[in-house]
Design an enzyme around this catalytic site. Structure first.
Site, PDB file in Angstrom:
ATOM      1  N   ASN A 117      -5.902   3.065   0.358  1.00  0.00           N
ATOM      2  CA  ASN A 117      -5.024   3.547  -0.751  1.00  0.00           C
ATOM      3  C   ASN A 117      -4.315   2.261  -1.032  1.00  0.00           C
ATOM      4  O   ASN A 117      -3.459   1.671  -0.239  1.00  0.00           O
ATOM      5  CB  ASN A 117      -4.583   4.832  -0.564  1.00  0.00           C
ATOM      6  N   MET A 119      -1.980   3.581  -3.866  1.00  0.00           N
ATOM      7  CA  MET A 119      -1.452   4.190  -4.767  1.00  0.00           C
ATOM      8  C   MET A 119      -0.156   3.852  -5.647  1.00  0.00           C
ATOM      9  O   MET A 119       0.080   3.987  -6.776  1.00  0.00           O
ATOM     10  CB  MET A 119      -1.291   5.839  -4.132  1.00  0.00           C
ATOM     11  N   PHE A 121       3.083   4.645  -4.790  1.00  0.00           N
ATOM     12  CA  PHE A 121       4.527   5.592  -4.801  1.00  0.00           C
ATOM     13  C   PHE A 121       4.209   6.461  -6.125  1.00  0.00           C
ATOM     14  O   PHE A 121       5.327   6.612  -7.029  1.00  0.00           O
ATOM     15  CB  PHE A 121       5.827   5.022  -4.561  1.00  0.00           C
ATOM     16  N   ASN A 146       9.952  11.986   2.607  1.00  0.00           N
ATOM     17  CA  ASN A 146       9.869  10.678   2.594  1.00  0.00           C
ATOM     18  C   ASN A 146      10.442  10.051   1.319  1.00  0.00           C
ATOM     19  O   ASN A 146       9.784  10.364   0.277  1.00  0.00           O
ATOM     20  CB  ASN A 146       8.430  10.478   2.947  1.00  0.00           C
ATOM     21  N   SER A 182       5.120   1.087   3.191  1.00  0.00           N
ATOM     22  CA  SER A 182       3.967   1.163   2.601  1.00  0.00           C
ATOM     23  C   SER A 182       3.345  -0.472   2.032  1.00  0.00           C
ATOM     24  O   SER A 182       4.462  -1.113   1.586  1.00  0.00           O
ATOM     25  CB  SER A 182       4.001   1.794   1.422  1.00  0.00           C
ATOM     26  N   ASN A 184       2.016  -1.103  -0.624  1.00  0.00           N
ATOM     27  CA  ASN A 184       1.535  -0.845  -1.932  1.00  0.00           C
ATOM     28  C   ASN A 184       2.670  -1.067  -2.866  1.00  0.00           C
ATOM     29  O   ASN A 184       2.621  -0.920  -4.068  1.00  0.00           O
ATOM     30  CB  ASN A 184       0.907   0.527  -2.237  1.00  0.00           C
ATOM     31  N   THR A 185       3.938  -1.192  -2.579  1.00  0.00           N
ATOM     32  CA  THR A 185       5.043  -1.689  -3.456  1.00  0.00           C
ATOM     33  C   THR A 185       5.559  -3.173  -3.153  1.00  0.00           C
ATOM     34  O   THR A 185       5.785  -3.364  -1.930  1.00  0.00           O
ATOM     35  CB  THR A 185       6.289  -0.735  -3.173  1.00  0.00           C
ATOM     36  N   LYS A 220      10.236   4.976   9.149  1.00  0.00           N
ATOM     37  CA  LYS A 220       8.600   4.936   9.280  1.00  0.00           C
ATOM     38  C   LYS A 220       8.372   3.330   9.121  1.00  0.00           C
ATOM     39  O   LYS A 220       8.661   2.644   8.333  1.00  0.00           O
ATOM     40  CB  LYS A 220       8.179   5.553   8.062  1.00  0.00           C
ATOM     41  N   ASN A 249       2.492   3.592   9.620  1.00  0.00           N
ATOM     42  CA  ASN A 249       2.195   3.712   8.356  1.00  0.00           C
ATOM     43  C   ASN A 249       0.776   3.143   8.366  1.00  0.00           C
ATOM     44  O   ASN A 249       0.085   2.707   9.439  1.00  0.00           O
ATOM     45  CB  ASN A 249       3.002   2.771   7.347  1.00  0.00           C
ATOM     46  N   THR A 250       0.192   2.597   7.158  1.00  0.00           N
ATOM     47  CA  THR A 250      -1.255   2.066   6.956  1.00  0.00           C
ATOM     48  C   THR A 250      -1.217   0.817   7.403  1.00  0.00           C
ATOM     49  O   THR A 250      -0.225   0.120   7.173  1.00  0.00           O
ATOM     50  CB  THR A 250      -1.717   2.554   5.572  1.00  0.00           C
ATOM     51  N   GLY A 263      -6.710   5.762   9.123  1.00  0.00           N
ATOM     52  CA  GLY A 263      -7.903   6.660   9.622  1.00  0.00           C
ATOM     53  C   GLY A 263      -8.459   6.172  11.007  1.00  0.00           C
ATOM     54  O   GLY A 263      -7.359   5.484  11.396  1.00  0.00           O
ATOM     55  N   GLY A 292      -4.628   7.385  12.627  1.00  0.00           N
ATOM     56  CA  GLY A 292      -5.808   7.568  13.429  1.00  0.00           C
ATOM     57  C   GLY A 292      -6.026   8.899  14.396  1.00  0.00           C
ATOM     58  O   GLY A 292      -6.895   9.036  15.217  1.00  0.00           O
ATOM     59  N   TYR A 313      -3.618  12.683   8.381  1.00  0.00           N
ATOM     60  CA  TYR A 313      -3.844  12.996   6.939  1.00  0.00           C
ATOM     61  C   TYR A 313      -5.237  12.611   6.545  1.00  0.00           C
ATOM     62  O   TYR A 313      -6.036  13.445   6.160  1.00  0.00           O
ATOM     63  CB  TYR A 313      -2.952  11.989   6.043  1.00  0.00           C
ATOM     64  N   THR A 314      -5.687  11.443   6.786  1.00  0.00           N
ATOM     65  CA  THR A 314      -7.144  11.069   6.867  1.00  0.00           C
ATOM     66  C   THR A 314      -7.979  12.040   7.915  1.00  0.00           C
ATOM     67  O   THR A 314      -9.057  12.450   7.442  1.00  0.00           O
ATOM     68  CB  THR A 314      -7.262   9.579   7.235  1.00  0.00           C
TER      69      THR A 314
END
Length: 351
Positions: A117, A119, A121, A146, A182, A184-185, A220, A249-250, A263, A292, A313-314
């Site tokens: 992802n 995304m 945020f 979060n 994250s 992604n930011t 996190k 996190n990822t 995952g 995972g 989640y995954t």
């Protein structure tokens, strides 16, 4: 088996984000149907007293919760809890509303049982989330919140941005999480450096400590931190009196689309970080393991390694709506098979 068939033959053919939004809408509708919500909660929520866990002064009916990233706007926590999760972490929520990154931004890797992802945020902002969190809960649910940095806010103003979110949301949260991990930011992960993380956590902790019931505070972290940086964050968390760490996190260490990978491929590193944190901090912090987690064996292994709580989640995406309930039932059997009075007795046994 039925869900796997539906997933492989139907759901995987649709855009991943479209399915995500449809699922959130369905669970938000469930949250507004009191009778159905209560019936499902009675049937699926963990009820075995041996699964109850206490962490940072909060009581959880079971150790497995839903990680942040699904219920980004605190829209459906009760619906999620009715499906058997012991807690729900909403967000990531930012002080200001933002649309997130351009689509497409969510990708399934079915063969690897993983998701990528980017995304960014996407959420309606802290004020909108606070309105939802103020609603009376029709079923018992532990809700963590979060919070992250608004994308347009420069790094030099990050502390003030997090503090704004904390002021709005900390009084409404069962626990609060500072997300600095994250991918992604832009620039967000830079905040994991202790020199930047210290003033950020200090400022947010002051807000959390000042709420009427004192809101527990966790941070996190990313799986991509070097081991010495994991140790440094652990030392800082202990020094500042944080309540816990969520790991992890990822990851950005993959060859797929740009974004964070979650995952099955994350399983090994997430477990490594958990074990390192436990060795470093002992029982001075509550450790929450994420990354995972696919089945009861994974949850049990994380608890033995020192996690008080575990998040997925995954695994839920690929495991189906009854995933959390199945795992909690499996944990009940595991506790009895090992002759334990409580799952809390298993925490850290192999650490």
């Amino acid at each position: 088996m039925m869900y796997r068939l539906v997933f492989m033959q139907v759901l995987r053919r649709f855009d991943a984000e479209a399915v995500h939004h449809l699922t959130v809408s369905a669970l938000a509708l469930l949250a507004r149907l009191p009778l159905l919500k209560r019936l499902l909660h009675r049937a699926l929520a963990p009820r075995d007293p041996a699964l109850r866990v206490s962490a940072f002064g909060v009581h959880f009916p079971g150790p497995l919760g839903l990680a942040a990233g699904f219920d980004k706007d605190a829209a459906c926590a009760e619906g999620i809890a009715a499906l058997g999760f012991g807690h729900v972490e909403v967000g990531t929520i930012t002080a200001h509303a933002q649309p997130g990154n351009p689509r497409p931004r969510l990708f399934r890797l079915v063969r690897e049982r993983a998701v990528i992802n980017r995304m960014g945020f996407n959420n309606a902002g802290a004020v909108a989330a606070a309105r939802r969190l103020r609603r009376t809960r029709g079923v018992p649910v532990v809700v963590g919140v979060n919070i992250g940095k608004t994308k347009v806010v420069p790094e030099s103003e990050a502390v003030a941005d997090y503090v704004a979110s904390a002021r709005t949301l900390a009084p409404l949260a069962d626990y609060l999480v500072v997300n600095v991990s994250s991918p992604n930011t832009p620039g967000l992960r830079n905040l994991q450096a202790v020199s930047l993380l210290r003033p950020l956590l200090t400022a947010v902790k002051e807000i959390a400590d000042g709420t009427p019931r004192r809101t527990p505070l966790l941070v996190k972290i990313a799986p991509d931190l070097a081991d010495e940086d994991v140790d440094a964050v652990a030392d800082l968390a202990v020094e500042l009196g944080l309540d816990g760490i969520i790991a992890t996190n990822t990851t950005i260490k993959h060859d797929g689309e740009t974004g964070g990978l979650s995952g099955r491929p994350l399983k090994s590193r997430s477990l490594e970080v958990l074990r390192r944190l436990r060795a470093k901090t002992g029982d001075r912090l509550t450790l929450v393991s994420a990354g995972g987690v696919e089945d009861v064996d994974d949850v049990w292994e994380r608890i033995l390694a020192g996690a008080t709580l575990v998040q997925g989640y995954t695994g839920w995406i690929y495991g189906g709506p009854l995933w959390a309930s199945r795992i909690h039932r499996g944990l009940s059997r595991r506790v009895r098979r090992h002759g334990l009075k409580s799952i809390a007795d298993a925490i850290g046994r192999t650490a």
